[in-house]
Design a protein around this motif. Structure first.
Motif, PDB file in Angstrom:
ATOM      1  N   CYS A  31       9.566  25.614  -5.784  1.00 30.13           N
ATOM      2  CA  CYS A  31       9.448  24.397  -6.610  1.00 30.13           C
ATOM      3  C   CYS A  31      10.831  23.873  -6.942  1.00 30.13           C
ATOM      4  N   ILE A  32      11.699  24.809  -7.357  1.00 29.26           N
ATOM      5  CA  ILE A  32      13.043  24.405  -7.776  1.00 29.26           C
ATOM      6  C   ILE A  32      13.809  23.827  -6.590  1.00 29.26           C
ATOM      7  N   ILE A  33      13.684  24.487  -5.404  1.00 33.51           N
ATOM      8  CA  ILE A  33      14.398  23.976  -4.219  1.00 33.51           C
ATOM      9  C   ILE A  33      13.877  22.586  -3.857  1.00 33.51           C
ATOM     10  N   CYS A  34      12.549  22.381  -3.962  1.00 33.68           N
ATOM     11  CA  CYS A  34      11.985  21.059  -3.657  1.00 33.68           C
ATOM     12  C   CYS A  34      12.572  20.011  -4.588  1.00 33.68           C
ATOM     13  N   VAL A 151      16.284  16.363 -14.993  1.00 33.91           N
ATOM     14  CA  VAL A 151      14.992  16.827 -14.477  1.00 33.91           C
ATOM     15  C   VAL A 151      14.353  17.850 -15.427  1.00 33.91           C
ATOM     16  N   ASN A 152      14.822  17.860 -16.681  1.00 30.68           N
ATOM     17  CA  ASN A 152      14.298  18.851 -17.621  1.00 30.68           C
ATOM     18  C   ASN A 152      12.792  18.723 -17.846  1.00 30.68           C
ATOM     19  N   ASN A 153      12.302  17.465 -17.841  1.00 26.91           N
ATOM     20  CA  ASN A 153      10.853  17.322 -18.061  1.00 26.91           C
ATOM     21  C   ASN A 153      10.054  17.914 -16.892  1.00 26.91           C
ATOM     22  N   ASP A 157       7.494  21.049 -17.241  1.00 22.27           N
ATOM     23  CA  ASP A 157       6.100  20.917 -16.804  1.00 22.27           C
ATOM     24  C   ASP A 157       5.738  21.976 -15.757  1.00 22.27           C
ATOM     25  N   VAL A 158       6.617  22.128 -14.743  1.00 21.55           N
ATOM     26  CA  VAL A 158       6.316  23.098 -13.671  1.00 21.55           C
ATOM     27  C   VAL A 158       6.232  24.505 -14.258  1.00 21.55           C
ATOM     28  N   TYR A 159       7.179  24.839 -15.125  1.00 21.23           N
ATOM     29  CA  TYR A 159       7.226  26.198 -15.650  1.00 21.23           C
ATOM     30  C   TYR A 159       6.016  26.506 -16.553  1.00 21.23           C
ATOM     31  N   SER A 180       9.234  33.914 -26.531  1.00 20.53           N
ATOM     32  CA  SER A 180       9.873  32.585 -26.523  1.00 20.53           C
ATOM     33  C   SER A 180      11.346  32.707 -26.139  1.00 20.53           C
ATOM     34  N   ALA A 181      12.009  33.776 -26.575  1.00 24.38           N
ATOM     35  CA  ALA A 181      13.419  33.967 -26.196  1.00 24.38           C
ATOM     36  C   ALA A 181      13.532  34.062 -24.682  1.00 24.38           C
ATOM     37  N   SER A 182      12.574  34.757 -24.082  1.00 26.76           N
ATOM     38  CA  SER A 182      12.559  34.919 -22.636  1.00 26.76           C
ATOM     39  C   SER A 182      12.341  33.562 -21.947  1.00 26.76           C
ATOM     40  N   ASP A 183      11.380  32.790 -22.442  1.00 25.69           N
ATOM     41  CA  ASP A 183      11.126  31.446 -21.878  1.00 25.69           C
ATOM     42  C   ASP A 183      12.372  30.565 -21.983  1.00 25.69           C
ATOM     43  N   ILE A 184      12.992  30.588 -23.159  1.00 30.75           N
ATOM     44  CA  ILE A 184      14.131  29.686 -23.415  1.00 30.75           C
ATOM     45  C   ILE A 184      15.297  30.035 -22.489  1.00 30.75           C
ATOM     46  N   GLU A 185      15.608  31.321 -22.388  1.00 35.50           N
ATOM     47  CA  GLU A 185      16.718  31.727 -21.512  1.00 35.50           C
ATOM     48  C   GLU A 185      16.422  31.376 -20.059  1.00 35.50           C
ATOM     49  N   LEU A 186      15.183  31.561 -19.674  1.00 30.82           N
ATOM     50  CA  LEU A 186      14.787  31.263 -18.291  1.00 30.82           C
ATOM     51  C   LEU A 186      14.929  29.772 -17.994  1.00 30.82           C
ATOM     52  N   LEU A 187      14.441  28.940 -18.895  1.00 27.40           N
ATOM     53  CA  LEU A 187      14.540  27.490 -18.653  1.00 27.40           C
ATOM     54  C   LEU A 187      15.988  27.012 -18.695  1.00 27.40           C
ATOM     55  N   GLN A 188      16.773  27.606 -19.568  1.00 25.55           N
ATOM     56  CA  GLN A 188      18.179  27.175 -19.648  1.00 25.55           C
ATOM     57  C   GLN A 188      18.945  27.532 -18.380  1.00 25.55           C
TER      58      GLN A 188
END
Ligand SMILES: O=C(O)C(=O)C[C@]1(C(=O)O)C=C[C@@H](O)C=C1
Length: 200
Positions: A31-34, A151-153, A157-159, A180-188
Motif C-alpha cells: 500500500c505504502i509503495i503504491c 498523504v497523512n489522511n 485511512d489505510v492503516y 495507542s503509543a504503538s499506533d502513533i509511533e507506527l504512523l509517524q
C-alpha cells in the motif's frame, strides 16, 4: 471503524500468527509503495549532507522500524474502543481516543521542535504550539511543490480502516495506552518514510 481480524483464535499457533503478520506487513508495504509511486517522481538535490545514498540508508532503516512496530502492535488485540467515537472515553473532547492521544502527543513533540524538521508532517497540524527549544537549521533539499504534498489522511485511512483489522486479533485487553503509543509511533515513522519517498 471496521473490526474483526484474519488472525482468528482458531489459527492458534505462534507460527501461523507469524506468517499472517508477515503477510499483513507485505500488504501494508505494498500500500505504502503504491502511494509513493503515485506521487510524481522528482529529482533530489544532492548536498554534502543529503545524498541519494544517505536517503536510501534512511529509507531502509525506516522500513525496518515499520516492520518492528507492526510486530509490536500485533502483540495487542484490536482494542476497537480506541477508534470508536461512540465510547466518548475523553469527557468534553469529541472524537476518538486515538485522535485525542495523537493530538496530545503532537502537542508535546511540537514543543520539543519536532515539526521544525521539514521531514516531519503532523497528522493534526491545527493549533500546534511553537517549539520551546532553540531552532536548529535543517538542510534544504525538498522540492518546494513536493513539500506541500500531504498523504497523512491516506496513511490514516489505510492503516486504521483497512490494514489494522487484518494485522491484529479481535478483542479488547484494555491496554489502550500501550496500544495507542504503538499506533502513533507506527504512523509517524510511516509518515517520515513517505515524506522521504515523495521527494526522491
Ligand atoms: O478518520 C479519522 O478518524 C481521522 O481522524 C482522520 C484524520 C482527520 O482528522 O480527519 C486524522 C488525521 C489525519 O492527518 C487526517 C485525517
Amino acid at each position: 471503524m471496521a473490526s474483526g481480524g484474519l488472525v482468528s483464535s482458531s489459527s492458534g499457533t505462534m507460527g501461523c500468527s507469524l506468517v499472517l503478520i508477515m503477510l499483513a506487513v507485505m500488504a501494508f508495504s505494498r500500500c505504502i509503495i503504491c502511494m509513493a509511486t503515485a506521487v510524481e517522481e522528482r529529482s533530489l538535490l544532492e548536498t554534502a549532507e543529503f545524498t541519494l545514498d544517505s536517503v536510501r540508508q534512511s529509507l531502509t532503516g525506516q522500513e525496518d522500524t515499520i516492520v518492528y512496530r507492526l510486530i509490536e502492535r500485533a502483540k495487542f488485540p484490536l482494542n476497537s474502543r480506541l477508534y470508536d467515537q461512540k465510547y466518548e472515553l475523553v469527557p468534553g473532547s469529541p472524537g476518538t481516543l486515538i485522535q485525542f492521544l495523537f493530538k496530545q502527543t503532537e502537542i508535546v513533540q511540537a514543543k520539543a521542535g519536532r515539526y521544525l524538521n521539514p521531514e516531519e508532517t503532523p497528522f493534526f497540524p491545527e493549533n500546534l504550539p511553537p517549539s520551546v527549544i532553540q531552532d536548529r537549521t535543517y538542510p534544504v533539499f525538498l522540492h518546494l511543490p513536493a513539500a506541500s504534498v500531504n498523504v497523512n489522511n491516506i496513511i490514516w485511512d489505510v492503516y486504521f480502516n483497512k490494514f489494522l483489522p487484518l494485522l491484529v486479533k479481535p478483542g479488547d485487553d484494555g491496554n489502550y495506552a500501550a496500544t495507542s503509543a504503538s499506533d502513533i509511533e507506527l504512523l509517524q515513522v510511516t509518515e517520515d518514510s513517505m515524506c522521504l519517498q515523495q521527494h526522491k
